[in-house]
Design an enzyme around this catalytic site. Sequence first.
Site, PDB file in Angstrom:
ATOM      1  N   TRP A 165       0.731  -1.291  -0.031  1.00 27.80           N
ATOM      2  CA  TRP A 165      -0.080   0.081  -0.083  1.00 27.80           C
ATOM      3  C   TRP A 165       0.861   1.330  -0.016  1.00 27.80           C
ATOM      4  O   TRP A 165       0.593   2.407  -0.637  1.00 27.80           O
ATOM      5  CB  TRP A 165      -1.133  -0.091   1.058  1.00 27.80           C
ATOM      6  CG  TRP A 165      -2.004  -1.082   0.968  1.00 27.80           C
ATOM      7  CD1 TRP A 165      -2.019  -2.171   1.660  1.00 27.80           C
ATOM      8  CD2 TRP A 165      -2.951  -1.146  -0.137  1.00 27.80           C
ATOM      9  NE1 TRP A 165      -3.143  -2.963   1.138  1.00 27.80           N
ATOM     10  CE2 TRP A 165      -3.680  -2.306   0.088  1.00 27.80           C
ATOM     11  CE3 TRP A 165      -3.365  -0.165  -1.107  1.00 27.80           C
ATOM     12  CZ2 TRP A 165      -4.844  -2.837  -0.774  1.00 27.80           C
ATOM     13  CZ3 TRP A 165      -4.388  -0.697  -2.131  1.00 27.80           C
ATOM     14  CH2 TRP A 165      -5.063  -1.773  -1.782  1.00 27.80           C
ATOM     15  N   ASP A 237      -1.156   6.647   6.373  1.00 23.12           N
ATOM     16  CA  ASP A 237      -2.446   6.051   5.675  1.00 23.12           C
ATOM     17  C   ASP A 237      -2.572   5.002   7.012  1.00 23.12           C
ATOM     18  O   ASP A 237      -1.633   4.147   7.185  1.00 23.12           O
ATOM     19  CB  ASP A 237      -2.183   4.914   4.310  1.00 23.12           C
ATOM     20  CG  ASP A 237      -2.944   4.254   4.175  1.00 23.12           C
ATOM     21  OD1 ASP A 237      -3.776   4.050   4.806  1.00 23.12           O
ATOM     22  OD2 ASP A 237      -2.786   3.591   3.200  1.00 23.12           O
ATOM     23  N   LYS A 261     -12.095  -1.511   7.720  1.00 28.15           N
ATOM     24  CA  LYS A 261     -11.397  -2.314   8.516  1.00 28.15           C
ATOM     25  C   LYS A 261     -11.983  -2.503   9.857  1.00 28.15           C
ATOM     26  O   LYS A 261     -12.314  -3.595  10.549  1.00 28.15           O
ATOM     27  CB  LYS A 261      -9.972  -2.110   8.495  1.00 28.15           C
ATOM     28  CG  LYS A 261      -9.359  -1.722   7.083  1.00 28.15           C
ATOM     29  CD  LYS A 261      -9.347  -2.878   6.209  1.00 28.15           C
ATOM     30  CE  LYS A 261      -8.494  -2.384   5.067  1.00 28.15           C
ATOM     31  NZ  LYS A 261      -8.074  -3.660   4.101  1.00 28.15           N
TER      32      LYS A 261
END
Length: 427
Positions: A165, A237, A261
């Site tokens: 990511w 992030d 999440k």
Amino acid sequence: MAAAAAATTPHSLLLQRPAGPAAPRAATAAAASSLRLPARAAKISCAAVAAPSASSPVAGAGDRGVYNFAAGPATLPLNVLKRAQAELVDYHGSGMSIMEMSHRGKEFDAAIKKAEADLRALLAVPDTHAVLFLQGGATTQFAAVPLNLCAGPTDPADFVVSGSWSDKAFKEAKKYSAASVAWSGKDGKYTALPSFGEIKQNPEARFLHICSNETIHGVEFKDYPEPQNKTGILVADMSSNFCSKPVDVSRFGVIYAGAQKNVGPSGVTIAVVRKDLIGNAQPITPVMLDFKTHADNASLYNTPPCFAIYICGLVFEDLLAQGGLAEVEKKNAHKAGILYDAIDASGGYYICPVEKSVRSLMNVPFTLAKGPDFEKQLIAEAAKEGMVQLKGHRSVGGLRASIYNAMPLAGVEKLVAFMKDFQARNP
């Protein structure tokens, strides 16, 4: 493992009649009742491999029949889902679902304001920072961050590339800034994080970007580096560990996180942005990627993902009721400790490749020494036992157990018991 009979419940949560004043009219309730399918009791042990009926929950696998170890969209608290179910048809006596009402009406206005207030309480967000509810997933923020923080494409920015990511974020930022890699874990297959002295920062970098928890590779920052540039900005992030533990928000210029999440369904991304960084976007910045657009309009510039924001608000209430993020972190550390201990005590049968000091409390990747065929067997048998979504990301293979806030301790304990049983049966 002791077998337990599954409780009989309506087949669909959405077809249950809400209790109290929010209940639908009798005719609607009767029609919904006619659609209910009977649940069947099932008995199964950890060693069993027979598949349960498609309409039957697996005994011992939680109130809904399964423990969902998916990396996202991930499991949500059952009490939150039940409350949403009760409010689904008639929200607070309005005669409408929150999915149907105007995002500028008083009901949704109250819901989004409370969601923001509760999130601020959870994370102790200072008044110096704005809270934005956005669309487009965290991936959209890969572009939004450099567009809002860099004056132009020649402005430097540093990236710690600790997994897939952060690598994607770096590649996207190169389009809108002079982004560079200050450290990369690629050669070590993203199984470690750098000491802060290893990060080769550009002293002129506008910001330093990290991914606080790599969902795929299972590495998590336990502390955070400081930008070397005195006016530099720390950007994170936090998609897969957002609201899993306390964070000193004041250290960050921008925190962004996809909700799916730990705090809600997919469809909403939360950004916490220092207010003095808002209003300086590059001229080419699309209106929907400009932080100022959303800050000036209280996240209501256009129709936001109303239902997703509403669910996030219910989750924030639930986390506060648990005692806040310090208590939530203790629970998460306990769950993760049980699973990692089982892996480490397996005599090499199970292998977690991640350096112990940076192992994620949220995403636990592991492999079997016996190879991919046995991994597939374990995944299939676990699913029949009511433990689903254990397959590792397609880019790395193996297995991955995502044990976010809403994963109950019983789910981790059941997984560990199953893993031990599987090892005993397949030495």
